[in-house]
Design a protein around this motif. Sequence first.
Motif: not given
Ligand code: MG
Length: 308
Positions: A91, A93, A95, A194, A197
């Motif tokens: 991704d 972002d 993350q 994780r 964001r």
């Molecule tokens: Mg995300």
Amino acid sequence: MLSFVIPAYNEEKNVEAIYSRIKALMQEIKEPFEIIFINDGSTDNTVEKLKNLAQNDNSIKIISLTRNFGHQSALTAGLKLAKGDATISMDCDLQDPPEVIHEMYQKWKEGFDIVYARRLNYRKDHFFKKIGSKIYYRILNKFSFVDMPRNVGDFRLIDKSVLYEINNMPEHSRYLRGMVAWTGFSHTYVDYYRPDRVEGESAYSLSKLARLGMDGMFNFSVLPLRLGFYLGLITIFFGIGLLLYQIGDVIINGVYYHLYKWLIVVLFIFMGFMFMLMWIIGEYIWRIFNEVRSRPIYIIKEKINFEE
Ligand code: MG
Ligand code: UDP
């Protein structure tokens, strides 16, 4: 060479950061690389930011889609054009922390064809998302005909042999994590926490998430199909049980049953047959579906003593 495939939808605040973190990572790994950004119809300045970066570094490649086609479609577009010996999808972002790739890269070097980054927590995720994803994966796994990895998103590394197979699957409803698992190549996991964001908003609305979930369910599990079978079985057995009870009651106790009571029992049994019929139709539809999506019938891992 390593390829990074990164879908970006309204990520203007993140592209520079992710670029510099990948760059730092690659200075340690010391392999040539390309970063493919797929602009999935962003309405902010994502493209401009990307173009700025690409001007100074031609390892950055940009694909711009005409409109927002969704995460899985954007990923597909990027994977089609990735040239690396290994391809990492992640991704935009942050993350999916680029630092995790270090370990994924090592596992690939050890010989694994698929390396999943597995998340250990869903810290700030929505309560429903947390519970929902738990239940979802449990059901999916129980009724799926491939071993679906749990707590795994689209952050993964795949060898080019896996990529080749994925790119050769013409199916349109793409549930990539399922498709990757389906190929059956050797795989392993790297665990990571994780983070939340960093900037911007999650573009995965509940409806988009639900659609993704449905793709997984309908493309990779036989639960929807088998439902008719199970319902039918239960209904028929229940109906027959009721019938036997009534007959027994008549013979042993001499009880009188009105005609409509017999009719109800018979109807019940026939309803079971209807469910069964629906299941049979479902089986045909499943077969048509499998023909139409024309996945390869098998994937060969290695051939010995064959001439080329
Ligand atoms: Mg995300
Ligand atoms: N994304 C995309 N198209 C979309 C939605 C999302 O390309 O229609 C990208 C987004 O830019 C990000 C990734 O897919 O790089 C994951 O999206 P998001 O972070 O919104 O999902 P979440 O992490 O909340 O599941």
